[in-house]
Design an enzyme around this catalytic site. Structure first.
Site, PDB file in Angstrom:
ATOM      1  N   THR A  70     103.121 124.057 107.079  1.00 17.53           N
ATOM      2  CA  THR A  70     103.130 124.842 108.309  1.00 17.53           C
ATOM      3  C   THR A  70     103.539 126.289 108.037  1.00 17.53           C
ATOM      4  O   THR A  70     102.982 127.229 108.619  1.00 17.53           O
ATOM      5  CB  THR A  70     104.108 124.192 109.314  1.00 17.53           C
ATOM      6  OG1 THR A  70     103.754 122.821 109.481  1.00 17.53           O
ATOM      7  CG2 THR A  70     104.068 124.894 110.650  1.00 17.53           C
ATOM      8  N   ASP A 127     113.022 115.882 104.083  1.00 21.59           N
ATOM      9  CA  ASP A 127     113.298 115.565 102.679  1.00 21.59           C
ATOM     10  C   ASP A 127     114.250 116.565 102.032  1.00 21.59           C
ATOM     11  O   ASP A 127     114.647 116.369 100.882  1.00 21.59           O
ATOM     12  CB  ASP A 127     111.997 115.570 101.866  1.00 21.59           C
ATOM     13  CG  ASP A 127     111.150 114.348 102.134  1.00 21.59           C
ATOM     14  OD1 ASP A 127     111.707 113.335 102.585  1.00 21.59           O
ATOM     15  OD2 ASP A 127     109.936 114.405 101.902  1.00 21.59           O
TER      16      ASP A 127
END
Lengths: 366, 366, 366, 366
Positions: free
Chosen positions: A122, A144
């Site tokens: 993104t 993550d």
């Protein structure tokens, strides 16, 4: 009023959802409206909404009561790269750069600045829009924890809590039945969730992508525990963990079998492999999957998300366009999107945290 | 002092562990010691410990601080039927009735009464020992809630909480991405966990063994929700759910493939099947597995377990041997083991709870 | 379509809020609309909304996503008895029976049936409306679990969970510092929360309104534990607990002191009194207060609330007006409001649960 | 083996308990034994145990299964300054420096290094022992997060979680009844818990010691919310908060009244004061108290504690005596005890986090 005359900003959330997105949306909206009297809208489904001019106004009312909620009230999408977008032309799907449509849509709505909340993919688009002259602010999102530039970002702590809660539960069952319990957690390229949940969840073995494992080392650890009188073991496996010299095992669908169904990933494979080597314990694998992403946002993530959202608006007021907001130590900072993209933060196999884990006896299979 | 002269009792826990076992152990021990001055020991690993004369004394100290903990401090075992037990004779494994050894061991330790905490299998052995003249008290344990005779037993509420927590989490992700999320929960023969967690977790579809499903009904439900503007759906699948005219899909290991690994069960199969019929949503399945069994015992289960444990000792004092303690409405009662065995309590497809679920719009695939 | 032609129903929630109200509202609304095509509205702030004709339509959309949320989307009020209502007349506050205004308002909106969710006070008004010929259905709400006729009602399990969570927390601190920790919980007239949270939270002493306490018995218990080597004690005190021959101590404001502030209730008083008798331990009191009422609805309460809500609508369809829905064992039932009012369900000092608590060594101060 | 020949270390925990102490104890013990083959003992009740030579061996077994548990298996004490210790001489209590006894005891047990886990008071003694030539390592413990030198320490995140959970609960009740809810949290000198829990818990007003409040500003905030249609407010009050020009209000016992009982602190006082100024809302105060200290250790705190414990042992191996382990950004570091003592880290009223809170509209009463 902003000193640079910004009057209207737009927000979007991209990629996989994680706890904290709504807290950022709320903080951006409240700060823009209450402190700077700036109008805010939110595009729906990430860049898709920007392309389709599909948006909702963000007001004090629309962001009321959402801070603690997981997910995103703006929805999200995984396939929304407008610089390489799938459109239908004459009944055929083709890939095209449709970013000009997005720029046009922002102009039409008098958007001065676009705030993009997302991960590497993104934010790559955010950088590409910045290159086209769009005033962009990035907010890092990665469950993550693998974005460089920022010490940590929201979602990670919430996901850890889910994994550790599962490990706490597995302990009681493992101990009662003298089992070996595997828990597969998120982490395709970076093993942060596996590493930190394993430490907090008192795991005996932690397997992460950054440290390929030798299965015999795991068997040795189980045997060593038996000698200490501990007849169960807990193993945390990141989904991207792999044996030395081996490949990542991904979930896949076997389509040509008579009864085609999904196969399990590394957790189930390792359980199977261990069963060939260890006969005196039952071995069970649980794959945490999507429950790691959802639910209530943790306290830590609510505070961090709120600080990110406020800082994103302050950066607008200070003309820090093209940058992503970061946390450095206890302070907010920022980094140019050009430097953020592609710089993955993986676990250092010789770093402080792995060394600490090894010091207390955790086996990494190396 | 007990009026019937009982001076020493033994406890054992059999079958899969579930939250509440330790609370029963604590309540039996404290009541026996504090109220009746009776000695208590616990055999380890269920009937295995009885066969091997492997036990630990249960004192106020050994049961201190365990009430809230999942699992069992006495350990448990799944293959411990002493009436058909696997022993090695001359290097060969044979099946034998070794129950006399158990009776002998109890005599040796001066055990007056054996309290057995377990499910259908474990209680079948309890009945068989009763038939042999052993004074036995049964305490019902079934995380699936499928034992007849008792309204409900411990472990079930704790397991429900885990499943509902997972459903709460899946909701935020499903809503943000417009996904169809499946959650596979426990329940091979009885769908209670699926049914009640589905209601409490605001599921749209609940699939249980008692009501075979037509996949088209599920697709219809998803479409119906789309028309209401709800672009996501949550489906709870009990592990024993099956399609109309189809078979139960169990987890299995494909051994003769080049890369032999475990296959998923009904949840993953249904996800695959739905993907063939529904193209406009991502579909994801999570299998809760063993985390349903572990962790802290819920408030409800702690109270129930404590009452069971106390009542088991009162039954000893009142010579109610051969019976299992039950909850009937708000009161403790008991039922003879001969009547308890084999009487599975499954979900009534036309019962009050299924009808309530249907009234609020939940689809059962029928 | 309902067989008796009912086309529109109204809902209201009265008295103190508790987890489960929203789940009932959702279940009533969904069942009415989806199963019977009946319209639903909700009066705001209990009977106040009925008097002021202040209501909101209840649709599938307004009740979406509320099942797990504590509180009530219809708001609630504590002073809303329309049969003895405070109104201003000529600038003076007077008490009047304004129930006719309510009846008129319902007629104006074509309300066929009023569903009232509340405790003893709210249901007394419901009965009074029934006596006036209004078609009323009651749904029991009492966080204290003190309504007779029904085995249990929603909110109680959620409140217990909060109290037990607090007790679990106090244990670690008490044990580390060898303290005596008191926890004051809800229960002015009925000690159910104190009793059951005390059992589940491994309390050493439980004090409830139904069993006046002798403070010396508490001191004896602390001494007895010291002799066992347990140098801390946990005491649960219901807010309505009182010493033998003494009075209830309520929170109050001392207004005529130079610095007028609220005084603590029985928990703080007992801590003070114990400090005079026990010198070798620090003694601390925590008053749980309003956090017992709020937050997410527990799994148990969500299921129960949903069943109540569905059953309330079924009772409408079956012309069971003037009745309150109940849980009896595992089944829904109902009882006439005339029999429900005033019948408080207190703890039986010689009942099964108190006896079980005593059997495991819990002291009640008697 | 340690390179400096250290063979035996002793641990103690001092001051108020908080989640994470056991995780430090476990990490120190495991690292010492597994990595360096060093023996470990733990003195009980802080320095008291050192004075009384009251200790327990710390082995892999004694620290098994304790990582997630709040409290401290070594017990703790609040009045244990051996440099100014209360001893009885000839039946009279006198204050004496008994630190030589401690040094002697350590020699007797062949203790090479003392690891002290505690806050400002406990670490002051550690420094004083260092000045006497004892090899000391400090580990910071402050639930209030008010120790300088380290970015953050364990216990704080766990306490925040409890406070935020309470705020989440109060929200649903406040909203349902249009109440003003106050929550008094820990923080006598430093308002970190109030500040961060208030942000994460969506509070409307946060009052902390560092920013004296004007009660009229609070009333203004309540009125402003009413105008936005929000008819409830949530106020977080740190126990050390005080009005402009006023004094801290502490819990106290009024002894000379006929019914001497404890008075409430600032939360209850402020509730009373607000009631004089705000008549159209009910106002309620909850004092969280000791439940903030207890329970399970949060994921964040487990990881941090483990890292502290391991690092403390590494510091021993590297001769970093007289220092306290710290977290700086994402890395472990250390600081000399001489610089640590007395340097309180309070909230900066113009700092980043307060400014962020103000940006989203939170009122601090200034």
């Amino acid at each position: 009023m902003m000193k640079n005359g910004v009057k209207k900003i737009a927000l979007l959330t991209g990629g996989g959802d994680c706890p904290g997105l709504n807290a950022v949306i709320r903080a951006v909206t409240r700060t823009a409206i209450l402190k700077y009297d700036v109008e805010v809208i939110g595009y729906k489904f990430g860049y898709k909404g920007l392309y389709n001019n599909d948006f909702m106004p963000l007001t004090l009312k629309t962001v009321s009561g959402i801070q603690h909620m997981g997910g995103t009230i703006l929805y999200s999408s995984n396939k929304d790269n407008l610089f390489d977008y799938t459109v239908e032309e004459d009944g055929v799907e083709v890939k095209k750069d449709v970013s000009d449509v997005a720029v046009e849509n922002m102009k039409k709505e008098n958007i001065d600045v676009l705030v993009v909340i997302g991960g590497d993919g993104t934010l790559t688009s955010a950088r590409d829009f910045a290159r086209k002259g769009v005033k962009v602010i990035g907010v890092p999102k990665t469950i993550d924890n693998d974005l460089a530039s920022t010490d940590v970002t929201f979602g990670f702590n919430s996901a850890l809590n889910v994994a550790v809660d599962a490990l706490d539960r597995l302990h009681t069952t493992a101990a009662s039945h003298h089992r070996i319990m595997l828990l597969e957690v998120m982490g395709r390229n970076a093993g942060w969730i596996g590493l930190e949940s394993g430490i907090a969840g008192s795991a005996d073995v932690i397997l992460i992508p950054e440290i390929p494992y030798d299965i015999n080392k795991i068997v040795d650890k189980v045997r060593e525990r038996e000698e200490e009188g501990k007849l169960f073991s807990i193993i945390v496996v990141a989904e991207g963990a792999k044996p030395l010299g081996g490949n990542v095992v991904v979930n896949k669908v076997v389509k040509d079998s008579p009864d085609p169904i999904r196969l399990g990933g590394i957790g189930n494979k390792l359980a199977y492999d261990l069963e060939q080597l260890i006969k005196n314990h039952e071995i069970r694998c649980t794959v945490l999957g999507h429950i790691q992403r959802g639910g209530m946002t943790s306290t830590f993530d609510r505070i961090l998300s709120t600080r990110y959202g406020v800082e994103a608006v302050e950066m607008i007021n200070n003309n820090k366009f093209g940058n992503m907001v970061c946390l450095t130590g206890r302070k907010m900072s920022y980094e140019h999107l050009e430097n953020v993209i592609g710089a993955t933060k993986v676990v250092n196999p010789n770093g402080e945290i792995v060394e600490a884990a090894k010091a207390i006896g955790i086996c990494f299979g190396d």
